[in-house]
Design a protein around this motif. Structure first.
Motif, short mmCIF file in Angstrom:
data_model
loop_
_atom_site.label_atom_id
_atom_site.label_comp_id
_atom_site.label_asym_id
_atom_site.label_seq_id
_atom_site.Cartn_x
_atom_site.Cartn_y
_atom_site.Cartn_z
N MET A 124 -13.04 -13.86 2.14
CA MET A 124 -12.93 -13.27 1.03
C MET A 124 -12.48 -11.87 1.19
O MET A 124 -11.75 -11.36 0.31
CB MET A 124 -14.58 -13.28 0.16
N LYS A 125 -13.16 -11.13 2.11
CA LYS A 125 -12.60 -9.76 2.64
C LYS A 125 -11.19 -9.86 2.83
O LYS A 125 -10.33 -8.92 2.60
CB LYS A 125 -13.57 -9.34 3.77
N ASP A 126 -10.74 -10.76 3.68
CA ASP A 126 -9.46 -10.72 4.18
C ASP A 126 -8.65 -11.03 2.73
O ASP A 126 -7.39 -10.30 2.73
CB ASP A 126 -8.94 -12.23 5.02
N LYS A 127 -8.78 -11.78 1.83
CA LYS A 127 -8.11 -11.98 0.61
C LYS A 127 -7.90 -10.58 0.06
O LYS A 127 -6.87 -10.38 -0.85
CB LYS A 127 -8.75 -13.08 -0.28
N VAL A 128 -9.08 -9.69 -0.34
CA VAL A 128 -9.09 -8.68 -1.07
C VAL A 128 -8.22 -7.67 -0.30
O VAL A 128 -7.35 -6.99 -0.82
CB VAL A 128 -10.54 -8.02 -1.07
N HIS A 129 -8.30 -7.52 0.98
CA HIS A 129 -7.43 -6.72 1.79
C HIS A 129 -6.05 -6.98 1.61
O HIS A 129 -5.33 -5.99 1.46
CB HIS A 129 -7.82 -7.09 3.41
N PHE A 130 -5.67 -8.15 1.59
CA PHE A 130 -4.37 -8.56 1.50
C PHE A 130 -3.78 -8.38 0.03
O PHE A 130 -2.67 -7.68 -0.14
CB PHE A 130 -3.99 -10.07 1.66
N TYR A 131 -4.38 -8.56 -0.86
CA TYR A 131 -4.33 -8.22 -2.42
C TYR A 131 -3.98 -6.69 -2.62
O TYR A 131 -3.35 -6.16 -3.14
CB TYR A 131 -5.27 -8.79 -3.09
N VAL A 132 -5.06 -5.72 -1.83
CA VAL A 132 -5.04 -4.59 -2.05
C VAL A 132 -3.64 -3.82 -1.43
O VAL A 132 -3.07 -3.15 -1.96
CB VAL A 132 -6.24 -3.90 -1.49
N LYS A 133 -3.45 -4.60 -0.15
CA LYS A 133 -2.24 -4.16 0.38
C LYS A 133 -0.98 -4.56 -0.41
O LYS A 133 -0.05 -3.47 -0.40
CB LYS A 133 -2.03 -4.64 1.82
N GLY A 134 -0.98 -5.44 -1.08
CA GLY A 134 -0.03 -5.93 -2.02
C GLY A 134 0.23 -4.93 -3.14
O GLY A 134 1.34 -4.65 -3.35
N LEU A 135 -0.84 -4.49 -3.65
CA LEU A 135 -0.76 -3.63 -4.68
C LEU A 135 -0.09 -2.39 -4.61
O LEU A 135 0.62 -1.99 -5.01
CB LEU A 135 -2.27 -3.40 -5.26
N LYS A 136 -0.64 -1.61 -3.15
CA LYS A 136 0.02 -0.47 -2.81
C LYS A 136 1.48 -0.62 -2.55
O LYS A 136 2.27 0.10 -2.80
CB LYS A 136 -0.86 -0.02 -1.58
N ASP A 137 1.82 -1.75 -1.81
CA ASP A 137 3.34 -1.82 -1.52
C ASP A 137 4.26 -2.19 -2.77
O ASP A 137 5.20 -2.04 -2.75
CB ASP A 137 3.50 -2.94 -0.46
N GLY A 138 3.43 -2.77 -3.84
CA GLY A 138 4.13 -3.14 -4.98
C GLY A 138 4.52 -1.68 -5.83
O GLY A 138 5.35 -1.91 -6.95
N ILE A 139 3.82 -0.66 -5.64
CA ILE A 139 3.95 0.73 -6.59
C ILE A 139 5.34 1.32 -6.61
O ILE A 139 5.79 1.12 -7.75
CB ILE A 139 3.14 1.77 -6.03
N PRO A 140 6.06 1.34 -5.59
CA PRO A 140 7.45 1.83 -5.66
C PRO A 140 8.46 0.77 -6.40
O PRO A 140 9.15 1.01 -7.22
CB PRO A 140 8.07 2.20 -4.33
N VAL A 141 8.21 -0.46 -6.13
CA VAL A 141 8.88 -1.59 -6.69
C VAL A 141 8.77 -1.51 -8.04
O VAL A 141 9.76 -1.96 -9.06
CB VAL A 141 8.53 -2.86 -5.85
N ALA A 142 7.32 -1.56 -8.62
CA ALA A 142 7.17 -1.59 -10.05
C ALA A 142 7.76 -0.22 -10.79
O ALA A 142 8.38 -0.45 -11.83
CB ALA A 142 5.60 -1.39 -10.22
N ALA A 143 8.03 0.66 -10.16
CA ALA A 143 8.60 2.13 -10.88
C ALA A 143 10.09 1.69 -10.90
O ALA A 143 10.73 2.04 -11.84
CB ALA A 143 8.26 3.20 -9.76
N GLY A 144 10.56 1.01 -9.90
CA GLY A 144 12.02 0.82 -9.97
C GLY A 144 12.36 -0.29 -10.90
O GLY A 144 13.31 -0.35 -11.96
N TYR A 145 11.42 -1.19 -11.08
CA TYR A 145 11.80 -2.24 -11.86
C TYR A 145 11.51 -1.90 -13.46
O TYR A 145 12.30 -2.20 -14.18
CB TYR A 145 10.38 -3.43 -12.07
N PHE A 146 10.57 -0.77 -13.43
CA PHE A 146 10.66 -0.23 -15.13
C PHE A 146 11.86 0.24 -15.78
O PHE A 146 12.11 0.16 -16.60
CB PHE A 146 9.58 0.81 -14.93
N ALA A 147 12.48 1.04 -14.73
CA ALA A 147 13.83 1.83 -15.18
C ALA A 147 14.82 0.76 -15.41
O ALA A 147 15.50 0.99 -16.37
CB ALA A 147 14.10 2.64 -14.17
N VAL A 148 14.90 -0.17 -14.48
CA VAL A 148 15.95 -1.26 -14.95
C VAL A 148 15.49 -2.33 -15.85
O VAL A 148 16.57 -2.31 -16.61
CB VAL A 148 16.06 -2.16 -13.50
#
Length: 240
Positions: free
Chosen positions: A1-25
């Protein structure tokens, strides 16, 4: 379970700049949706179910022209077919024990950027992709809806100016790699030229924009694959 949370949180952090770029487009894409007569909810739903800028632009353009459902489905299929290849490539990183459900939802959320982030992970988990998707897809969908709302409220001149922003994004994606590869540059130039000719030539210009896109995509890619096929690295090294 901890590994799942770890990967999910890492994905959230890496997705921040992509989400910002997506918003503008996606905001600019919402302007196009509004010009095609879609409501904010319809624009939101379109982006939620089809997270692809080129695919959605073709969708909205086809709706504006009133094409048939068959033509609409075919054009979206051809334009988004690259995601099949991305999903197949990413599936090689899955452990055999990963269920079909995880494979399905991971494949559903694949975009160019999400694929690039996911495939670059050494220890890949579908929960990493879920983390990226949790930010990027809502950002894309909400921004499209806001773009539709803005297109309803803003003056016509500003709406026209924002509509051009989407084409700027397409150019920003195509031009850099075309500068490095002459074959790709030739392919892009040929596509521009043929697209223009198909829009002005008699009879051909009467074909819907979506169908013209399908014909040009298949024709140009097939011709370039035959004339200038990609040479794999192994053959290149052997020749050297």
């Amino acid at each position: 379970m901890k590994d799942k949370v770890h990967f999910y949180v890492k994905g959230l952090k890496d997705g921040i700049p992509v989400a910002a770029g997506y918003f503008a487009v996606a905001f600019s894409l919402g302007i196009v949706a509004r010009n095609s007569g879609l409501s904010a909810f319809q624009g939101f739903l379109a982006s939620l179910l089809n997270t692809a800028s080129a695919g959605e632009y073709s969708l909205f353009a086809s709706i504006r022209e009133g094409v048939t459902y068959a033509e609409l489905a075919l054009s979206i299929f051809i334009i988004n077919i690259r995601y099949f290849l991305m999903s197949c490539s990413l599936s090689q990183k899955f452990l055999p024990s990963v269920s079909v459900i995880h494979r399905f939802f991971t494949g559903f959320g694949i975009t160019d950027e999400i694929f690039a982030l996911s495939v670059s992970q050494k220890n890949f988990s579908p929960f990493y992709t879920y983390g990226v998707i949790s930010l990027t897809v809502p950002s894309w969908s909400v921004a499209t809806a806001l773009g539709v709302c803005a297109g309803t409220v803003l003056p016509v001149r500003i709406v026209s100016a924002l509509s051009v922003a989407l084409f700027g994004m397409f150019l920003a994606i195509v031009i850099p790699p075309a500068k490095k590869d002459r074959v790709l540059a030739l392919c892009v130039f040929s596509s521009f030229l043929l697209s223009y000719l198909c829009g002005v030539l008699p009879y051909i210009r009467n074909i819907g924009a979506g169908m013209r896109t399908v014909i040009l995509t298949v024709t140009v890619s097939a011709v370039m694959a035959l004339v200038k096929p990609l040479r794999n690295e192994e053959n290149t090294q052997d020749e050297k």
